[in-house]
Motif scaffolding. Structure first.
Motif, PDB file in Angstrom:
ATOM      1  N   GLU A 140      39.553  43.807  40.987  1.00  0.00           N
ATOM      2  CA  GLU A 140      39.994  42.416  40.906  1.00  0.00           C
ATOM      3  C   GLU A 140      41.091  42.312  39.865  1.00  0.00           C
ATOM      4  O   GLU A 140      41.145  43.099  38.922  1.00  0.00           O
ATOM      5  N   ASN A 143      44.658  37.134  38.550  1.00  0.00           N
ATOM      6  CA  ASN A 143      45.160  36.038  39.388  1.00  0.00           C
ATOM      7  C   ASN A 143      44.170  35.596  40.460  1.00  0.00           C
ATOM      8  O   ASN A 143      44.504  34.763  41.296  1.00  0.00           O
ATOM      9  N   GLY A 144      42.980  36.167  40.491  1.00  0.00           N
ATOM     10  CA  GLY A 144      41.983  35.786  41.483  1.00  0.00           C
ATOM     11  C   GLY A 144      42.087  36.551  42.786  1.00  0.00           C
ATOM     12  O   GLY A 144      41.490  36.158  43.782  1.00  0.00           O
ATOM     13  N   ASN A 145      42.852  37.636  42.808  1.00  0.00           N
ATOM     14  CA  ASN A 145      42.946  38.493  44.000  1.00  0.00           C
ATOM     15  C   ASN A 145      41.999  39.678  43.851  1.00  0.00           C
ATOM     16  O   ASN A 145      41.697  40.110  42.737  1.00  0.00           O
ATOM     17  N   LYS A 165      41.079  36.620  48.326  1.00  0.00           N
ATOM     18  CA  LYS A 165      40.866  35.791  47.143  1.00  0.00           C
ATOM     19  C   LYS A 165      39.432  35.989  46.665  1.00  0.00           C
ATOM     20  O   LYS A 165      38.518  36.224  47.451  1.00  0.00           O
ATOM     21  N   SER A 166      39.234  35.835  45.365  1.00  0.00           N
ATOM     22  CA  SER A 166      37.899  36.023  44.778  1.00  0.00           C
ATOM     23  C   SER A 166      36.895  34.992  45.282  1.00  0.00           C
ATOM     24  O   SER A 166      35.690  35.205  45.185  1.00  0.00           O
ATOM     25  N   THR A 167      37.390  33.875  45.828  1.00  0.00           N
ATOM     26  CA  THR A 167      36.491  32.849  46.353  1.00  0.00           C
ATOM     27  C   THR A 167      35.970  33.195  47.744  1.00  0.00           C
ATOM     28  O   THR A 167      35.084  32.502  48.249  1.00  0.00           O
TER      29      THR A 167
END
Length: 195
Positions: A140, A143-145, A165-167
């Motif tokens: 990870e 930047n949340g990628n 994306k981390s979400t």
């Protein structure tokens, strides 16, 4: 009757494809062992091991010579010229021995498992539309990628690499990679209990 004969023909061809590499392997193993037994007999007689070990001295001395040779070969593999030569031999064996590449990969995997390399992979469930898919979180960034690996069942080491994306995934913090891989190998059995 025709279907039965076709099935017999397919089974015979499949059986030959399985047995041929095994037969070649055991013939080569026998030749190599005879070679080392021959020198082991001379070595055992030279050290007088045959006086107190009897007929087993040949096997023990031959095995010791083989182990020393394997150990020294490990040092020689650090030389680039020898590494290129062994790669060339491997390429030729893959052409002339059916199943050699598969057996070599399996042996390398078993050796790598024994080394117990530290793994940074984390088991996750990837959100894919309306369903969740088991995967490995590789890395990870801030930047949340995230880079993930989605295995294709039943092979745990074949699949796709995705950047998401981390979400889009949730970590399975109470699950080990070994249990995730075992579940993938058994086509998803046990995944519902993972947390």
């Amino acid at each position: 009757m025709k279907k039965f004969l076709l099935q017999v023909e397919r089974n015979c061809i499949s059986g030959a494809l399985v047995l041929l590499p095994l037969l070649v392997f055991f013939v080569l193993l026998e030749k190599v062992w005879k070679f080392f037994q021959n020198y082991g007999e001379k070595f055992a007689h030279f050290l007088r091991l045959d006086l107190f070990l009897g007929k087993y001295a040949t096997d023990i001395a031959g095995g010791m010579i083989l182990l020393v040779l394997i150990y020294l070969s490990g040092f020689l593999m650090r030389l680039a010229l020898l590494r290129r030569f062994t790669n060339w031999v491997d390429d030729k064996l893959m052409i002339f021995l059916p199943g050699y590449e598969k057996n070599k990969k399996e042996a390398e995997e078993k050796l790598n498992k024994r080394k117990k390399k530290p793994s940074t992979d984390v088991p996750i469930l990837l959100k894919n539309g309306e369903f969740w898919q088991p995967a490995h979180l590789i890395e990870e960034d801030a930047n949340g990628n995230a880079v993930i690996f989605v295995p294709t069942a039943p092979a745990k080491d074949q699949g796709q690499i995705l950047i998401v994306k981390s979400t889009d995934f949730k970590k399975l913090s109470e699950t080990t990679l070994g249990s995730l891989d075992a579940s993938i190998k058994s086509l998803g059995k046990g995944i519902l209990s993972f947390k």
